[in-house]
Design a protein around this motif. Sequence first.
Motif, PDB file in Angstrom:
ATOM      1  N   MET A 108       0.799  -1.230   0.000  1.00  0.00           N
ATOM      2  CA  MET A 108       0.000   0.000   0.000  1.00  0.00           C
ATOM      3  C   MET A 108       0.828   1.276   0.000  1.00  0.00           C
ATOM      4  SD  MET A 108      -2.891  -1.428  -0.093  1.00  0.00           S
ATOM      5  CE  MET A 108      -3.857  -2.849   0.448  1.00  0.00           C
ATOM      6  N   GLY A 109       2.105   1.171   0.387  1.00  0.00           N
ATOM      7  CA  GLY A 109       2.974   2.336   0.315  1.00  0.00           C
ATOM      8  C   GLY A 109       2.788   3.332   1.445  1.00  0.00           C
ATOM      9  N   ASP A 110       3.052   4.602   1.141  1.00  0.00           N
ATOM     10  CA  ASP A 110       3.125   5.657   2.158  1.00  0.00           C
ATOM     11  C   ASP A 110       1.823   5.847   2.926  1.00  0.00           C
ATOM     12  OD1 ASP A 110       5.729   6.082   1.464  1.00  0.00           O
ATOM     13  OD2 ASP A 110       5.335   7.841   0.198  1.00  0.00           O
ATOM     14  N   GLU A 111       0.700   5.638   2.270  1.00  0.00           N
ATOM     15  CA  GLU A 111      -0.583   5.839   2.954  1.00  0.00           C
ATOM     16  C   GLU A 111      -0.727   4.864   4.121  1.00  0.00           C
ATOM     17  OE1 GLU A 111      -5.340   6.406   1.874  1.00  0.00           O
ATOM     18  OE2 GLU A 111      -3.984   5.446   0.426  1.00  0.00           O
ATOM     19  N   TYR A 112      -0.276   3.647   3.919  1.00  0.00           N
ATOM     20  CA  TYR A 112      -0.361   2.668   5.004  1.00  0.00           C
ATOM     21  C   TYR A 112       0.715   2.933   6.057  1.00  0.00           C
ATOM     22  CZ  TYR A 112      -1.059  -1.679   7.502  1.00  0.00           C
ATOM     23  OH  TYR A 112      -1.326  -2.580   8.484  1.00  0.00           O
ATOM     24  N   VAL A 113       1.892   3.324   5.636  1.00  0.00           N
ATOM     25  CA  VAL A 113       2.972   3.644   6.574  1.00  0.00           C
ATOM     26  C   VAL A 113       2.529   4.732   7.537  1.00  0.00           C
ATOM     27  CG1 VAL A 113       5.302   4.574   6.803  1.00  0.00           C
ATOM     28  CG2 VAL A 113       4.802   2.896   5.014  1.00  0.00           C
ATOM     29  N   ALA A 114       1.834   5.744   7.022  1.00  0.00           N
ATOM     30  CA  ALA A 114       1.350   6.839   7.871  1.00  0.00           C
ATOM     31  C   ALA A 114       0.365   6.326   8.915  1.00  0.00           C
ATOM     32  CB  ALA A 114       0.690   7.907   7.002  1.00  0.00           C
ATOM     33  N   LEU A 115      -0.457   5.381   8.518  1.00  0.00           N
ATOM     34  CA  LEU A 115      -1.419   4.789   9.451  1.00  0.00           C
ATOM     35  C   LEU A 115      -0.705   4.028  10.561  1.00  0.00           C
ATOM     36  CD1 LEU A 115      -4.537   4.374   9.786  1.00  0.00           C
ATOM     37  CD2 LEU A 115      -4.244   2.222   8.557  1.00  0.00           C
ATOM     38  N   VAL A 116       0.313   3.293  10.193  1.00  0.00           N
ATOM     39  CA  VAL A 116       1.038   2.453  11.150  1.00  0.00           C
ATOM     40  C   VAL A 116       1.792   3.281  12.182  1.00  0.00           C
ATOM     41  CG1 VAL A 116       2.981   0.836  11.350  1.00  0.00           C
ATOM     42  CG2 VAL A 116       1.228   0.474   9.609  1.00  0.00           C
ATOM     43  N   LYS A 117       2.250   4.439  11.789  1.00  0.00           N
ATOM     44  CA  LYS A 117       3.041   5.268  12.708  1.00  0.00           C
ATOM     45  C   LYS A 117       2.268   5.645  13.966  1.00  0.00           C
ATOM     46  CE  LYS A 117       6.346   7.276   9.441  1.00  0.00           C
ATOM     47  NZ  LYS A 117       6.806   8.509   8.743  1.00  0.00           N
ATOM     48  N   PRO A 147       1.522   2.506  17.655  1.00  0.00           N
ATOM     49  CA  PRO A 147       2.102   2.226  18.980  1.00  0.00           C
ATOM     50  C   PRO A 147       1.480   3.026  20.109  1.00  0.00           C
ATOM     51  CG  PRO A 147       3.828   2.383  17.334  1.00  0.00           C
ATOM     52  CD  PRO A 147       2.557   2.833  16.659  1.00  0.00           C
ATOM     53  N   THR A 148       0.963   4.216  19.832  1.00  0.00           N
ATOM     54  CA  THR A 148       0.331   5.007  20.890  1.00  0.00           C
ATOM     55  C   THR A 148      -1.170   4.750  20.975  1.00  0.00           C
ATOM     56  OG1 THR A 148       0.189   6.874  19.337  1.00  0.00           O
ATOM     57  CG2 THR A 148       2.051   6.841  20.863  1.00  0.00           C
ATOM     58  N   LYS A 149      -1.817   4.561  19.835  1.00  0.00           N
ATOM     59  CA  LYS A 149      -3.261   4.304  19.832  1.00  0.00           C
ATOM     60  C   LYS A 149      -3.595   2.849  20.120  1.00  0.00           C
ATOM     61  CE  LYS A 149      -4.650   7.980  16.622  1.00  0.00           C
ATOM     62  NZ  LYS A 149      -5.341   8.269  15.325  1.00  0.00           N
ATOM     63  N   GLY A 150      -2.654   1.967  19.814  1.00  0.00           N
ATOM     64  CA  GLY A 150      -2.897   0.535  19.943  1.00  0.00           C
ATOM     65  C   GLY A 150      -3.070  -0.097  18.578  1.00  0.00           C
ATOM     66  N   TRP A 151      -2.487  -1.285  18.395  1.00  0.00           N
ATOM     67  CA  TRP A 151      -2.548  -1.939  17.086  1.00  0.00           C
ATOM     68  C   TRP A 151      -3.964  -2.338  16.716  1.00  0.00           C
ATOM     69  CZ3 TRP A 151       1.362  -1.559  13.875  1.00  0.00           C
ATOM     70  CH2 TRP A 151       2.645  -1.299  14.405  1.00  0.00           C
ATOM     71  N   SER A 152      -4.777  -2.639  17.712  1.00  0.00           N
ATOM     72  CA  SER A 152      -6.166  -2.990  17.406  1.00  0.00           C
ATOM     73  C   SER A 152      -6.941  -1.808  16.834  1.00  0.00           C
ATOM     74  CB  SER A 152      -6.873  -3.503  18.669  1.00  0.00           C
ATOM     75  OG  SER A 152      -6.813  -2.540  19.704  1.00  0.00           O
ATOM     76  N   ALA A 153      -6.463  -0.588  17.132  1.00  0.00           N
ATOM     77  CA  ALA A 153      -7.132   0.605  16.612  1.00  0.00           C
ATOM     78  C   ALA A 153      -6.957   0.762  15.106  1.00  0.00           C
ATOM     79  CB  ALA A 153      -6.603   1.853  17.320  1.00  0.00           C
ATOM     80  N   LEU A 154      -5.990   0.034  14.530  1.00  0.00           N
ATOM     81  CA  LEU A 154      -5.793   0.095  13.076  1.00  0.00           C
ATOM     82  C   LEU A 154      -6.931  -0.569  12.311  1.00  0.00           C
ATOM     83  CD1 LEU A 154      -2.772   0.853  13.655  1.00  0.00           C
ATOM     84  CD2 LEU A 154      -2.151  -0.690  11.792  1.00  0.00           C
ATOM     85  N   LEU A 155      -7.581  -1.531  12.924  1.00  0.00           N
ATOM     86  CA  LEU A 155      -8.492  -2.399  12.185  1.00  0.00           C
ATOM     87  C   LEU A 155      -9.598  -1.651  11.442  1.00  0.00           C
ATOM     88  CD1 LEU A 155      -8.807  -5.349  14.734  1.00  0.00           C
ATOM     89  CD2 LEU A 155      -7.153  -5.059  12.878  1.00  0.00           C
ATOM     90  N   PRO A 156     -10.337  -0.733  12.083  1.00  0.00           N
ATOM     91  CA  PRO A 156     -11.395  -0.028  11.341  1.00  0.00           C
ATOM     92  C   PRO A 156     -10.850   0.825  10.196  1.00  0.00           C
ATOM     93  CG  PRO A 156     -11.688   0.233  13.712  1.00  0.00           C
ATOM     94  CD  PRO A 156     -10.337  -0.357  13.511  1.00  0.00           C
ATOM     95  N   GLU A 157      -9.706   1.492  10.453  1.00  0.00           N
ATOM     96  CA  GLU A 157      -9.125   2.341   9.414  1.00  0.00           C
ATOM     97  C   GLU A 157      -8.584   1.517   8.255  1.00  0.00           C
ATOM     98  OE1 GLU A 157      -8.636   6.077   9.067  1.00  0.00           O
ATOM     99  OE2 GLU A 157     -10.517   5.427   9.990  1.00  0.00           O
ATOM    100  N   GLU A 158      -7.966   0.388   8.562  1.00  0.00           N
ATOM    101  CA  GLU A 158      -7.487  -0.496   7.499  1.00  0.00           C
ATOM    102  C   GLU A 158      -8.638  -0.943   6.608  1.00  0.00           C
ATOM    103  OE1 GLU A 158      -3.646  -2.904   9.307  1.00  0.00           O
ATOM    104  OE2 GLU A 158      -5.647  -3.517   9.941  1.00  0.00           O
ATOM    105  N   MET A 159      -9.729  -1.336   7.214  1.00  0.00           N
ATOM    106  CA  MET A 159     -10.870  -1.811   6.431  1.00  0.00           C
ATOM    107  C   MET A 159     -11.472  -0.674   5.608  1.00  0.00           C
ATOM    108  SD  MET A 159     -12.587  -4.363   5.465  1.00  0.00           S
ATOM    109  CE  MET A 159     -12.031  -5.639   6.590  1.00  0.00           C
ATOM    110  N   ARG A 160     -11.554   0.509   6.208  1.00  0.00           N
ATOM    111  CA  ARG A 160     -12.137   1.652   5.491  1.00  0.00           C
ATOM    112  C   ARG A 160     -11.272   2.075   4.308  1.00  0.00           C
ATOM    113  NH1 ARG A 160     -11.716   7.144   5.368  1.00  0.00           N
ATOM    114  NH2 ARG A 160     -10.091   7.203   6.966  1.00  0.00           N
ATOM    115  N   LEU A 161      -9.954   2.128   4.523  1.00  0.00           N
ATOM    116  CA  LEU A 161      -9.063   2.640   3.489  1.00  0.00           C
ATOM    117  C   LEU A 161      -8.646   1.587   2.470  1.00  0.00           C
ATOM    118  CD1 LEU A 161      -6.727   4.855   5.709  1.00  0.00           C
ATOM    119  CD2 LEU A 161      -8.456   5.662   4.091  1.00  0.00           C
TER     120      LEU A 161
END
Length: 277
Positions: free
Chosen positions: A149-158, A161-175
Amino acid sequence: MQVEEHDIVDKLVIPPQPEVLRVVVAESRREDPDLGRVARHIAGDASIAGGVLQIVNSPLFRRAREISSIQQAVMLLGFNRVYAIVRTVALRNAMAQYPGMAAFWKRGVHVAESAARAARVIKRPDLVDEAHLLGLFHMVGIPALCSLMGDEYVALVKAAPTKGWSALLPEEMRLFGVQHPRVGALITQRWHIPPAVVHAIDQQYAVDQITHLGTLHEDVPDLVVILKLALRFATAVDASLMTYAEWSISSEHLVDYLALPDPAALDALVDEVAMQD
């Protein structure tokens, strides 16, 4: 950029499985695997052989003396353990080209060793190899999606660590239309990782459904418990692995599943992980 789930692995750049893995897989289907043939093929692949010796001489195996040859490793450890190690090394090597892999493996090794200890803590020494695999590869979907996915996903991952990895799930599915644990499951499934580990990677955040995960495979609930204990223990070294909020949410369900009297008893299990050697 959204990708259909069934196309994910095809779109990822994953080198073909090495010949040694195909040989070991073929031997696993025989009633009496040829250990000599397995040892010769492993020794003939320098990258696999080096990785195997590195793992068998790690704290996971608690060896008093260093194992210096593949033949010795195969004869001492037996086919099943060597098969697990070869799968680990082959997949690790295949993903070496993904971005950020050096940091990924450093964290993965620590979690893997903690998970092997946690398996013993919950009285599942039979799951040590599976726990080690799970610790190594539970987040393999992250670098894979970074490469796709490139830079767009890298920005999400950054922010994870503070929000929690589980917090990625809704954004990953949406994007992107897919989530990193599912990608990890798809990748490991292709590489002959045991089904219980594949399901545990896929369902690692479904702690609220832990009692139902046994319908996927009887060992999945315990593997998810093992992973959470390992992550909690490993945060002493790397706080980015699990936020306190994630642990608080998980701990309620883990206490119920393990039939513990209170959260303090769960914390005592985490402390016990440190005492395993």
